[in-house]
Design a protein around this motif. Structure first.
Motif, PDB file in Angstrom:
ATOM      1  N   GLY A   1      -4.590  -3.001  13.595  1.00 12.06           N
ATOM      2  CA  GLY A   1      -5.462  -1.852  13.664  1.00 12.06           C
ATOM      3  C   GLY A   1      -6.744  -2.152  14.436  1.00 12.06           C
ATOM      4  N   PRO A   2      -7.595  -1.122  14.619  1.00 13.22           N
ATOM      5  CA  PRO A   2      -8.826  -1.289  15.377  1.00 13.22           C
ATOM      6  C   PRO A   2      -9.825  -2.162  14.628  1.00 13.22           C
ATOM      7  N   GLY A   3     -10.735  -2.784  15.405  1.00 15.72           N
ATOM      8  CA  GLY A   3     -11.765  -3.616  14.798  1.00 15.72           C
ATOM      9  C   GLY A   3     -12.944  -2.776  14.340  1.00 15.72           C
ATOM     10  N   GLY A   4     -14.080  -3.454  14.126  1.00 14.86           N
ATOM     11  CA  GLY A   4     -15.275  -2.754  13.685  1.00 14.86           C
ATOM     12  C   GLY A   4     -15.372  -2.662  12.187  1.00 14.86           C
ATOM     13  N   PRO A   5     -16.298  -1.828  11.676  1.00 15.18           N
ATOM     14  CA  PRO A   5     -16.510  -1.703  10.231  1.00 15.18           C
ATOM     15  C   PRO A   5     -15.236  -1.309   9.496  1.00 15.18           C
ATOM     16  N   ARG A   6     -15.131  -1.787   8.271  1.00 19.24           N
ATOM     17  CA  ARG A   6     -13.955  -1.504   7.463  1.00 19.24           C
ATOM     18  C   ARG A   6     -14.374  -0.905   6.129  1.00 19.24           C
TER      19      ARG A   6
ATOM     20  N   PRO B   1       0.841  -1.187   0.000  1.00 22.48           N
ATOM     21  CA  PRO B   1       0.000   0.000   0.000  1.00 22.48           C
ATOM     22  C   PRO B   1       0.878   1.239   0.000  1.00 22.48           C
ATOM     23  N   SER B   2       0.252   2.360  -0.311  1.00 21.54           N
ATOM     24  CA  SER B   2       1.021   3.591  -0.420  1.00 21.54           C
ATOM     25  C   SER B   2       1.374   4.182   0.921  1.00 21.54           C
ATOM     26  N   THR B   3       0.529   3.958   1.955  1.00 24.86           N
ATOM     27  CA  THR B   3       0.827   4.511   3.261  1.00 24.86           C
ATOM     28  C   THR B   3       0.483   3.497   4.325  1.00 24.86           C
ATOM     29  N   GLY B   4       1.159   3.605   5.465  1.00 31.55           N
ATOM     30  CA  GLY B   4       0.826   2.788   6.620  1.00 31.55           C
ATOM     31  C   GLY B   4       1.337   1.367   6.512  1.00 31.55           C
ATOM     32  N   PRO B   5       1.505   0.680   7.644  1.00 32.63           N
ATOM     33  CA  PRO B   5       1.918  -0.716   7.615  1.00 32.63           C
ATOM     34  C   PRO B   5       0.840  -1.588   7.022  1.00 32.63           C
ATOM     35  N   ALA B   6       1.222  -2.776   6.586  1.00 35.78           N
ATOM     36  CA  ALA B   6       0.264  -3.640   5.904  1.00 35.78           C
ATOM     37  C   ALA B   6       0.394  -5.060   6.394  1.00 35.78           C
ATOM     38  N   VAL B   7      -0.691  -5.805   6.230  1.00 40.15           N
ATOM     39  CA  VAL B   7      -0.686  -7.245   6.408  1.00 40.15           C
ATOM     40  C   VAL B   7      -1.031  -7.846   5.061  1.00 40.15           C
ATOM     41  N   THR B   8      -0.194  -8.741   4.556  1.00 39.15           N
ATOM     42  CA  THR B   8      -0.400  -9.292   3.225  1.00 39.15           C
ATOM     43  C   THR B   8      -0.871 -10.735   3.316  1.00 39.15           C
TER      44      THR B   8
ATOM     45  N   SER C   1      -8.010  -3.099   2.628  1.00 39.07           N
ATOM     46  CA  SER C   1      -9.055  -2.542   3.475  1.00 39.07           C
ATOM     47  C   SER C   1      -8.420  -1.798   4.642  1.00 39.07           C
ATOM     48  N   VAL C   2      -9.204  -0.845   5.172  1.00 34.41           N
ATOM     49  CA  VAL C   2      -8.783  -0.064   6.328  1.00 34.41           C
ATOM     50  C   VAL C   2      -9.938  -0.021   7.315  1.00 34.41           C
ATOM     51  N   ALA C   3      -9.632   0.211   8.588  1.00 33.02           N
ATOM     52  CA  ALA C   3     -10.666   0.385   9.592  1.00 33.02           C
ATOM     53  C   ALA C   3     -11.294   1.760   9.431  1.00 33.02           C
ATOM     54  N   LEU C   4     -12.622   1.836   9.435  1.00 35.46           N
ATOM     55  CA  LEU C   4     -13.280   3.135   9.294  1.00 35.46           C
ATOM     56  C   LEU C   4     -12.975   4.048  10.476  1.00 35.46           C
ATOM     57  N   ARG C   5     -12.669   3.469  11.635  1.00 35.14           N
ATOM     58  CA  ARG C   5     -12.296   4.293  12.782  1.00 35.14           C
ATOM     59  C   ARG C   5     -10.906   4.887  12.635  1.00 35.14           C
ATOM     60  N   ASP C   6     -10.097   4.306  11.751  1.00 29.07           N
ATOM     61  CA  ASP C   6      -8.729   4.774  11.547  1.00 29.07           C
ATOM     62  C   ASP C   6      -8.360   4.604  10.075  1.00 29.07           C
ATOM     63  N   PRO C   7      -9.045   5.332   9.167  1.00 27.11           N
ATOM     64  CA  PRO C   7      -8.866   5.087   7.735  1.00 27.11           C
ATOM     65  C   PRO C   7      -7.472   5.387   7.205  1.00 27.11           C
TER      66      PRO C   7
ATOM     67  N   VAL D   1      -8.955   8.409   2.965  1.00 25.00           N
ATOM     68  CA  VAL D   1      -7.892   7.418   2.772  1.00 25.00           C
ATOM     69  C   VAL D   1      -6.943   7.945   1.699  1.00 25.00           C
ATOM     70  N   PRO D   2      -5.736   8.326   2.047  1.00 22.03           N
ATOM     71  CA  PRO D   2      -4.794   8.835   1.035  1.00 22.03           C
ATOM     72  C   PRO D   2      -4.323   7.711   0.117  1.00 22.03           C
ATOM     73  N   GLN D   3      -4.071   8.073  -1.121  1.00 19.02           N
ATOM     74  CA  GLN D   3      -3.516   7.172  -2.122  1.00 19.02           C
ATOM     75  C   GLN D   3      -4.326   5.876  -2.222  1.00 19.02           C
ATOM     76  N   ALA D   4      -5.613   6.028  -2.502  1.00 24.26           N
ATOM     77  CA  ALA D   4      -6.515   4.893  -2.650  1.00 24.26           C
ATOM     78  C   ALA D   4      -7.693   5.318  -3.511  1.00 24.26           C
ATOM     79  N   ASN D   5      -8.456   4.347  -3.999  1.00 19.17           N
ATOM     80  CA  ASN D   5      -9.673   4.629  -4.729  1.00 19.17           C
ATOM     81  C   ASN D   5     -10.620   3.445  -4.595  1.00 19.17           C
ATOM     82  N   SER D   6     -11.779   3.523  -5.267  1.00 17.22           N
ATOM     83  CA  SER D   6     -12.783   2.456  -5.297  1.00 17.22           C
ATOM     84  C   SER D   6     -13.230   2.059  -3.894  1.00 17.22           C
ATOM     85  N   PRO D   7     -13.715   3.007  -3.083  1.00 14.89           N
ATOM     86  CA  PRO D   7     -14.112   2.660  -1.722  1.00 14.89           C
ATOM     87  C   PRO D   7     -15.411   1.854  -1.680  1.00 14.89           C
ATOM     88  N   ALA D   8     -15.518   0.957  -0.705  1.00 14.17           N
ATOM     89  CA  ALA D   8     -16.728   0.168  -0.483  1.00 14.17           C
ATOM     90  C   ALA D   8     -16.798  -0.196   0.996  1.00 14.17           C
TER      91      ALA D   8
END
Length: 336
Positions: free
Chosen positions: A57-62, A40-47, A73-79, A326-333
């Motif tokens: 990251g935090p749970g809940g809706p993504r 991903p362009s920013t932030g740590p990732a799990v592949t 995907s990203v957590a909506l509480r911490d996009p 969400v920086p450096q991203a598109n096609s949100p769902a």
């Protein structure tokens, strides 16, 4: 000079050579994998090779997005926080209920595809496409999938383009490769035209009724469709890429400035009961099919001058201001 023959090499020496070679080859393979794994362009990732693993990251809706063309995907509480990254490359992605849809790009030997799977990355459907993948939606139940491709041109800004929009019923087996055979009622009267183009489907809760854009005769209409009856009827002009709100009462869409797509688009919301339109607090050109994060907020992608996309959000009632989601991203769902 003493000659050397492979046949004279002892067993212990042979095993040593094999072990060294294996270590060297393993190192090359690991190095290749690390360089080839999309990041991903920013932030740590799990592949992962399958669905995004919710281990950081935090749970809940993504919020599902594309990061450098890879489903993430990203957590909506911490996009802006950690991104969970799959190995699936898509031109567009969308998800709802237990259905994940991906418009996969063309490869070296084959064209683009619609790939439908469940949340555990188990394949369900694959549809070969002809054209440039562009729009994608899944109904709230996860049953219906719709896609749009450009079959001529690659932009909605002019008039010299053509699109093809299809619908797939993942449970009933129905597949429509085009909506162009649907009967049209235009402003209350039967209408037929060879220049009809459809794009940007959004489904109602019953999985039969839908909304889409119909372009014909210089107009870009919001149409309401009946899948079983194979009909559409126009509701409003200058409405593109509709998105039905979770409560089913409103349509978020992009509206051409002064009715001229060459001037760009602005996000707006239409009340289906009154057909009144409210402009939203975004003053840049928004060429996207927006999504509803909830009944009060919509999200969409904006492209920077350098071609990089960011996901933004804005209140759906016209108040407030747009904010970077969400920086450096598109096609949100949004996904549960």
């Amino acid at each position: 000079m003493t000659s050397f023959s492979p046949g004279r090499l002892g067993l212990r020496a042979k095993f040593a050579v094999i072990a060294v070679a294996a270590l060297l080859l393993g190192g090359v393979a690991v190095g290749y994998t690390l360089r080839s794994t999309p990041e991903p362009s920013t932030g740590p990732a799990v592949t992962s090779d399958g669905p995004e693993r919710r281990t950081t990251g935090p749970g809940g809706p993504r919020l599902m997005v594309l990061s450098n063309g890879v489903r993430s995907s990203v957590a909506l509480r911490d996009p802006a926080g950690p991104r969970e990254v799959s190995s699936q490359r898509c031109e567009r992605v969308y998800a709802a209920a237990d259905t994940v849809a991906c418009l996969a790009p063309a490869g070296a030997l084959e064209g683009p595809k619609l790939l439908v799977s469940d949340r555990h990355a188990r394949a369900r459907e694959s549809v070969r496409l002809t054209g440039i993948p562009n729009r994608l939606r899944v109904s709230a139940s996860g049953r219906m999938v719709s896609w749009t491709v450009f079959v001529g041109g690659d932009s909605y800004a002019g008039s010299s383009f053509s699109t093809r929009t299809g619908i797939l019923d993942t449970e009933g087996g129905l597949r429509l490769d085009t909506l162009e055979d649907f009967r049209i009622t235009r402003e209350g009267k039967p209408y037929r035209a060879a220049d009809a183009n459809y794009w940007g489907v959004t489904f109602a809760a019953d999985d039969n009724r839908f909304y889409a854009t119909l372009s014909t005769d210089g107009h870009r209409y919001l149409v309401e469709g009946d899948l079983a009856a194979r009909t559409v009827r126009t509701l409003a002009d200058n409405v593109e890429c509709p998105s039905l709100s979770p409560d089913g009462d409103r349509i978020a869409f992009k509206q051409a400035v002064d009715g001229d797509p060459a001037k760009g688009w602005r996000p707006a919301v239409l009340d289906l009961a009154t057909l009144e339109t409210s402009r939203l607090a975004e003053h840049r050109s928004m060429d996207d099919q927006p999504v509803w994060l909830d009944d009060r907020t919509i999200a969409y992608a904006l492209q920077r001058p350098d071609g990089v996309n960011d996901v933004w959000s804005v209140p759906a009632d016209g108040s407030g201001a747009a904010r970077l989601l969400v920086p450096q991203a598109n096609s949100p769902a949004p996904v549960a």
